[in-house]
Scaffold this active site. Sequence first.
Site: not given
Ligand code: 13P
Length: 340
Positions: A33, A177, A219, A261-263, A294
């Site tokens: 990042r 997650e 998550k 959010s995953g990108g 993100r």
């Molecule tokens: P993002 O929301 O950027 O996907 O990150 C969440 C997260 O904790 C990834 O492990």
Amino acid sequence: MNLAELKSTASRLMAPDKGLIAMDESLSTINKRFEPLGIPLTEEYRRKYRELIVTTPNLGECISGAILFDETVHQSTADGKPFLDVLKEHGIVAGIKVDEGAVDMEGFPGEKITEGLDGLGTRLADYYHKGLRFAKWRAVINITEHTPTAPAIKANAYNLARYAALCQQAGLVPIVEPEVLMDGTHTLQRCLEVTTEVLHAVFNALYEQRVAFEGMILKPNMILPGSDATLQDEASKIADATVQCFLRCVPAAVPGIAFLSGGQEAELATERLNAMHVQYEQVLPWALTFSFSRALHQPALEKWAGDDANVKEAQDILYKRAYLNNLARRGEYTPDMGKH
Ligand code: 13P
């Protein structure tokens, strides 16, 4: 296991309208990042960035929990106040990423397995002692023509379940997650099918390992078409697929679901969370909120870009994203709100 304490922590994390902030990027992820923005890849710049986040005025109005990386747990503001104390003053519960990353899974080309179970019980006891009250473990599932395979899903589900059992024993709420990645050209339907299979495997493993559903948080990814798919479905369709999937797979005893959010672009993630609440608020058995990294702080990171002079403006941007996601949790967000 002290279930009453776990339930109380889970309920604080799922407080009405609030969500979680994930600020637990590993060294390699945060370098990814920082690098494009020309931010020095040093511990001091990571500390400065995390200070910007935790000292954002009024953050606790919108954020119930912050997921930290081990380095951050031990850091302080420039004037010497431990970040853990700053979070406490905001009323934000501190949590910790405890997996040690996803590595290639031997024998299964293109698939990953998350490591970190060795010595985990001792690490968790130490984090509890330091005041942390929840943890996170991320498994990664990649959709391609040949993946995911059943053994890779099973192995990741088992590790998630062992991690969750150890967390509950140590008094920390496990955030479970299993991330089905967005990368690829697959359809929304394929993501729905894969995520359904993964969640069934994860909840079976959690049940077998005697994890108390009342004392955990899921998550997951939203159900989305691949980022390179030709058809990018609108928010209402994504809300339909996502809520349908979770109603089928996630027991009502689970107190909350908090999306990664995953990108996705920040505005899209907010719009999609909002659509789920507009369309399904009345039938949701669990709290449904965000645990973004993100989609919450990438716009603020871009504004800051390592320059102290930009801290205030970056904090305003971060606060605004958190606030808009609070509105989305109530189904009260409209896309034009994100524009100014
Ligand atoms: P993002 O929301 O950027 O996907 O990150 C969440 C997260 O904790 C990834 O492990």
